[in-house]
Scaffold this motif. Structure first.
Motif, mmCIF file in Angstrom:
data_model
loop_
_atom_site.group_PDB
_atom_site.id
_atom_site.type_symbol
_atom_site.label_atom_id
_atom_site.label_comp_id
_atom_site.label_asym_id
_atom_site.label_seq_id
_atom_site.Cartn_x
_atom_site.Cartn_y
_atom_site.Cartn_z
ATOM 1 N N LEU A 192 0.855 -1.187 0.000
ATOM 2 C CA LEU A 192 0.000 0.000 0.000
ATOM 3 C C LEU A 192 0.890 1.235 0.000
ATOM 4 O O LEU A 192 1.742 1.387 0.878
ATOM 5 N N ALA A 193 0.684 2.081 -0.994
ATOM 6 C CA ALA A 193 1.410 3.349 -1.067
ATOM 7 C C ALA A 193 0.402 4.485 -0.929
ATOM 8 O O ALA A 193 -0.572 4.540 -1.678
ATOM 9 N N VAL A 194 0.634 5.350 0.037
ATOM 10 C CA VAL A 194 -0.190 6.537 0.229
ATOM 11 C C VAL A 194 0.536 7.674 -0.470
ATOM 12 O O VAL A 194 1.681 7.987 -0.130
ATOM 13 N N LEU A 195 -0.124 8.271 -1.466
ATOM 14 C CA LEU A 195 0.524 9.291 -2.287
ATOM 15 C C LEU A 195 -0.018 10.682 -1.985
ATOM 16 O O LEU A 195 -1.230 10.888 -1.980
ATOM 17 N N GLY A 196 0.895 11.610 -1.762
ATOM 18 C CA GLY A 196 0.501 12.996 -1.562
ATOM 19 C C GLY A 196 1.205 13.609 -0.368
ATOM 20 O O GLY A 196 1.947 12.947 0.368
ATOM 21 N N ASP A 197 0.956 14.877 -0.181
ATOM 22 C CA ASP A 197 1.604 15.645 0.873
ATOM 23 C C ASP A 197 0.820 15.526 2.175
ATOM 24 O O ASP A 197 -0.343 15.932 2.246
ATOM 25 N N ILE A 198 1.446 14.961 3.181
ATOM 26 C CA ILE A 198 0.823 14.885 4.501
ATOM 27 C C ILE A 198 1.656 15.645 5.536
ATOM 28 O O ILE A 198 1.502 15.439 6.737
ATOM 29 N N SER A 199 2.510 16.534 5.069
ATOM 30 C CA SER A 199 3.412 17.242 5.984
ATOM 31 C C SER A 199 2.651 18.052 7.033
ATOM 32 O O SER A 199 3.097 18.141 8.181
ATOM 33 N N HIS A 200 1.504 18.607 6.686
ATOM 34 C CA HIS A 200 0.728 19.360 7.675
ATOM 35 C C HIS A 200 0.199 18.440 8.766
ATOM 36 O O HIS A 200 0.076 18.832 9.919
ATOM 37 N N ARG A 201 -0.058 17.186 8.422
ATOM 38 C CA ARG A 201 -0.531 16.213 9.416
ATOM 39 C C ARG A 201 0.616 15.723 10.303
ATOM 40 O O ARG A 201 0.450 15.591 11.512
ATOM 41 N N THR A 202 1.766 15.441 9.699
ATOM 42 C CA THR A 202 2.898 14.960 10.492
ATOM 43 C C THR A 202 3.471 16.066 11.375
ATOM 44 O O THR A 202 4.038 15.778 12.431
ATOM 45 N N ALA A 203 3.316 17.318 10.965
ATOM 46 C CA ALA A 203 3.788 18.435 11.792
ATOM 47 C C ALA A 203 2.965 18.552 13.075
ATOM 48 O O ALA A 203 3.460 19.034 14.093
ATOM 49 N N GLN A 204 1.737 18.071 13.035
ATOM 50 C CA GLN A 204 0.837 18.171 14.188
ATOM 51 C C GLN A 204 0.846 16.931 15.073
ATOM 52 O O GLN A 204 0.271 16.953 16.159
ATOM 53 N N SER A 205 1.470 15.841 14.610
ATOM 54 C CA SER A 205 1.401 14.593 15.362
ATOM 55 C C SER A 205 2.736 13.857 15.341
ATOM 56 O O SER A 205 3.152 13.347 14.303
ATOM 57 N N THR A 206 3.363 13.793 16.494
ATOM 58 C CA THR A 206 4.611 13.049 16.613
ATOM 59 C C THR A 206 4.379 11.566 16.335
ATOM 60 O O THR A 206 5.190 10.916 15.672
ATOM 61 N N ALA A 207 3.268 11.034 16.807
ATOM 62 C CA ALA A 207 2.962 9.619 16.588
ATOM 63 C C ALA A 207 2.818 9.314 15.100
ATOM 64 O O ALA A 207 3.349 8.306 14.614
ATOM 65 N N LEU A 208 2.120 10.169 14.371
ATOM 66 C CA LEU A 208 1.964 9.961 12.936
ATOM 67 C C LEU A 208 3.311 10.093 12.225
ATOM 68 O O LEU A 208 3.640 9.286 11.357
ATOM 69 N N ARG A 209 4.096 11.077 12.616
ATOM 70 C CA ARG A 209 5.422 11.261 12.012
ATOM 71 C C ARG A 209 6.273 10.011 12.217
ATOM 72 O O ARG A 209 6.919 9.520 11.284
ATOM 73 N N ASP A 210 6.243 9.439 13.410
ATOM 74 C CA ASP A 210 6.995 8.209 13.696
ATOM 75 C C ASP A 210 6.452 7.029 12.892
ATOM 76 O O ASP A 210 7.219 6.210 12.379
ATOM 77 N N PHE A 211 5.134 6.935 12.783
ATOM 78 C CA PHE A 211 4.494 5.868 12.018
ATOM 79 C C PHE A 211 4.908 5.937 10.546
ATOM 80 O O PHE A 211 5.250 4.911 9.938
ATOM 81 N N VAL A 212 4.922 7.122 9.977
ATOM 82 C CA VAL A 212 5.324 7.310 8.582
ATOM 83 C C VAL A 212 6.786 6.922 8.394
ATOM 84 O O VAL A 212 7.138 6.192 7.460
ATOM 85 N N ARG A 213 7.643 7.377 9.292
ATOM 86 C CA ARG A 213 9.069 7.065 9.191
ATOM 87 C C ARG A 213 9.300 5.550 9.251
ATOM 88 O O ARG A 213 10.022 4.993 8.422
ATOM 89 N N GLU A 214 8.686 4.897 10.209
ATOM 90 C CA GLU A 214 8.851 3.447 10.349
ATOM 91 C C GLU A 214 8.250 2.698 9.157
ATOM 92 O O GLU A 214 8.831 1.717 8.692
ATOM 93 N N SER A 215 7.106 3.127 8.690
ATOM 94 C CA SER A 215 6.476 2.483 7.533
ATOM 95 C C SER A 215 7.362 2.583 6.310
ATOM 96 O O SER A 215 7.509 1.614 5.551
ATOM 97 N N ASN A 216 7.960 3.728 6.101
ATOM 98 C CA ASN A 216 8.808 3.932 4.925
ATOM 99 C C ASN A 216 10.105 3.128 4.986
ATOM 100 O O ASN A 216 10.758 2.940 3.970
ATOM 101 N N ARG A 217 10.460 2.626 6.147
ATOM 102 C CA ARG A 217 11.634 1.755 6.270
ATOM 103 C C ARG A 217 11.321 0.326 5.854
ATOM 104 O O ARG A 217 12.226 -0.458 5.584
ATOM 105 N N GLY A 218 10.055 -0.021 5.863
ATOM 106 C CA GLY A 218 9.639 -1.386 5.565
ATOM 107 C C GLY A 218 9.301 -1.583 4.097
ATOM 108 O O GLY A 218 9.629 -0.765 3.239
ATOM 109 N N GLY A 219 8.625 -2.665 3.832
ATOM 110 C CA GLY A 219 8.284 -3.005 2.457
ATOM 111 C C GLY A 219 6.806 -3.231 2.230
ATOM 112 O O GLY A 219 6.407 -3.781 1.202
ATOM 113 N N GLN A 220 5.961 -2.789 3.177
ATOM 114 C CA GLN A 220 4.525 -3.034 3.086
ATOM 115 C C GLN A 220 3.717 -1.761 2.875
ATOM 116 O O GLN A 220 2.766 -1.749 2.109
ATOM 117 N N LEU A 221 4.063 -0.700 3.585
ATOM 118 C CA LEU A 221 3.330 0.564 3.546
ATOM 119 C C LEU A 221 4.329 1.698 3.378
ATOM 120 O O LEU A 221 5.258 1.826 4.175
#
Length: 124
Positions: free
Chosen positions: A77-106
């Protein structure tokens, strides 16, 4: 515009249109998975516009449920688009995105071209 199957660096990807049905939970995710299987896709690319706001609020568990559904069916699953405004407001989401991008699923990527480049380097 309709969802369309594309070959990106040799990988079949169902690229979803931004104006399609919103993905609010498991039911819509299952519909996408069914369509992907029907077309022979290995990945599904969903624009951020198609995802309900709850996907980005991790406490709702919508992102986890959808991601797990894709993992169960061995689809990326690839989520396409700018979510920087969302990650700027949520440390948990920012961490989730970083960890997901290290893997091979999301992956959270800016556009189809970034997905193409990522697939090329992932060796899939």
């Amino acid at each position: 515009m309709a969802d369309v199957l594309q070959r990106l660096d040799g990988v079949s990807v169902l690229v979803c249109a931004a104006d399609g049905e919103r993905v609010r939970g498991e039911r819509e995710a299952t519909d996408l998975i069914g369509n992907a299987f029907h077309l022979g896709a290995a990945w599904v690319a969903v624009p951020v516009e198609r995802l309900a706001d709850d996907f980005f609020r991790l406490r709702t568990r919508v992102a986890g449920e959808i991601t797990q559904k894709f993992a169960n069916y061995r689809l990326g699953l690839a989520v396409l688009g700018d979510i920087s405004h969302r990650t700027a407001q949520s440390t948990a989401l920012r961490d989730f995105v970083r960890e997901s991008n290290r893997g091979g699923q999301l992956w959270f990527l800016s556009d189809v071209e970034e997905l193409r480049a990522r697939l090329a380097t992932a060796g899939r």
